[in-house]
Design a protein around this motif. Sequence first.
Motif, PDB file in Angstrom:
ATOM      1  N   TYR A 132      -6.038   0.917   1.305  1.00 14.19           N
ATOM      2  CA  TYR A 132      -7.157   1.171   2.198  1.00 14.19           C
ATOM      3  C   TYR A 132      -7.461   2.660   2.256  1.00 14.19           C
ATOM      4  CZ  TYR A 132      -5.492  -3.391   3.709  1.00 14.19           C
ATOM      5  OH  TYR A 132      -5.063  -4.682   3.731  1.00 14.19           O
ATOM      6  N   THR A 133      -8.731   2.967   2.350  1.00 13.43           N
ATOM      7  CA  THR A 133      -9.143   4.355   2.532  1.00 13.43           C
ATOM      8  C   THR A 133      -8.949   4.741   3.997  1.00 13.43           C
ATOM      9  OG1 THR A 133     -11.411   3.766   3.106  1.00 13.43           O
ATOM     10  CG2 THR A 133     -10.921   4.117   0.737  1.00 13.43           C
ATOM     11  N   ILE A 134      -9.053   6.008   4.247  1.00 17.20           N
ATOM     12  CA  ILE A 134      -8.891   6.470   5.627  1.00 17.20           C
ATOM     13  C   ILE A 134      -9.982   5.889   6.522  1.00 17.20           C
ATOM     14  CG2 ILE A 134     -10.162   8.647   5.431  1.00 17.20           C
ATOM     15  CD1 ILE A 134      -7.801   9.910   7.089  1.00 17.20           C
ATOM     16  N   SER A 135     -11.206   5.751   6.003  1.00 20.02           N
ATOM     17  CA  SER A 135     -12.283   5.190   6.827  1.00 20.02           C
ATOM     18  C   SER A 135     -12.032   3.720   7.131  1.00 20.02           C
ATOM     19  CB  SER A 135     -13.649   5.393   6.180  1.00 20.02           C
ATOM     20  OG  SER A 135     -13.698   4.774   4.919  1.00 20.02           O
ATOM     21  N   GLU A 136     -11.433   2.982   6.214  1.00 15.92           N
ATOM     22  CA  GLU A 136     -11.085   1.584   6.488  1.00 15.92           C
ATOM     23  C   GLU A 136      -9.992   1.504   7.554  1.00 15.92           C
ATOM     24  OE1 GLU A 136     -11.902  -0.793   2.331  1.00 15.92           O
ATOM     25  OE2 GLU A 136     -10.219   0.629   2.373  1.00 15.92           O
ATOM     26  N   GLY A 183      -7.021  12.209  -5.149  1.00 19.30           N
ATOM     27  CA  GLY A 183      -6.421  12.870  -3.996  1.00 19.30           C
ATOM     28  C   GLY A 183      -6.753  12.244  -2.648  1.00 19.30           C
ATOM     29  N   GLN A 184      -7.514  11.152  -2.654  1.00 16.42           N
ATOM     30  CA  GLN A 184      -7.837  10.495  -1.394  1.00 16.42           C
ATOM     31  C   GLN A 184      -6.642   9.687  -0.893  1.00 16.42           C
ATOM     32  OE1 GLN A 184     -11.290   8.232  -2.643  1.00 16.42           O
ATOM     33  NE2 GLN A 184     -12.620   9.616  -1.485  1.00 16.42           N
ATOM     34  N   ARG A 185      -6.460   9.721   0.419  1.00 12.61           N
ATOM     35  CA  ARG A 185      -5.366   8.948   1.018  1.00 12.61           C
ATOM     36  C   ARG A 185      -5.592   7.458   0.769  1.00 12.61           C
ATOM     37  NH1 ARG A 185      -6.261  13.300   4.122  1.00 12.61           N
ATOM     38  NH2 ARG A 185      -4.466  14.413   4.942  1.00 12.61           N
ATOM     39  N   ARG A 186      -4.502   6.754   0.487  1.00 13.56           N
ATOM     40  CA  ARG A 186      -4.522   5.302   0.303  1.00 13.56           C
ATOM     41  C   ARG A 186      -3.412   4.716   1.165  1.00 13.56           C
ATOM     42  NH1 ARG A 186      -9.344   4.308  -1.230  1.00 13.56           N
ATOM     43  NH2 ARG A 186      -9.900   5.214  -3.226  1.00 13.56           N
ATOM     44  N   TYR A 187      -3.811   3.973   2.178  1.00 12.51           N
ATOM     45  CA  TYR A 187      -2.866   3.362   3.100  1.00 12.51           C
ATOM     46  C   TYR A 187      -2.569   1.936   2.651  1.00 12.51           C
ATOM     47  CZ  TYR A 187      -4.028   7.265   6.160  1.00 12.51           C
ATOM     48  OH  TYR A 187      -4.208   8.522   6.677  1.00 12.51           O
TER      49      TYR A 187
END
Length: 172
Positions: free
Chosen positions: A30-34, A64-68
């Motif tokens: 999941y992206t940070i916005s999700e 480099g985007q966060r992935r949760y």
Amino acid sequence: MTVMETTSTRTDSCAAPPHPHRRPAGQDSYTISEVVAFTGLTAHTLRWYERIGLMPHIDRSHTGQRRYSNRDLDWLDLVGKLRLTGMPVADMVRYAELVREGDHTFGDRFELLETTRRDVLARIAELQDTLAVLDRKISFYADAGRLYEQDKYKQDTYKQDTYEQEKAEQAG
């Protein structure tokens, strides 16, 4: 690597039970916005949790985007519950550190959570006392309001009776 991935795969997970109804089926990235949409936390809060060590080792995409992951979301559920208990952020960070250190910290985690539990029980007792005071006040005002209305009705009825009596005397 997430906090949850640094611990053993025992069934007594340190995270809260998963809430799959809030997440797309079959998805584990999941992206940070999700995550913001799922949790109600702000992106700033999520980044701050990462910075202070409450959510270390969040995976990153090749850009480099966060992935949760689902485990990260489970951990955030637990952190949310700990926040609701009133646990200080420093204690939450300490708990996260203990989880990362491994199974040999079970005793320390137990003590930290047991202390928090005692604090919660004390707060519940205070809230129950407060609720009892509110209930007494609400009951008082409900009774007082009924008595006021009854008294007002009696006064209005008396005035009406007096008016009719005076009118009858004047006519008679």
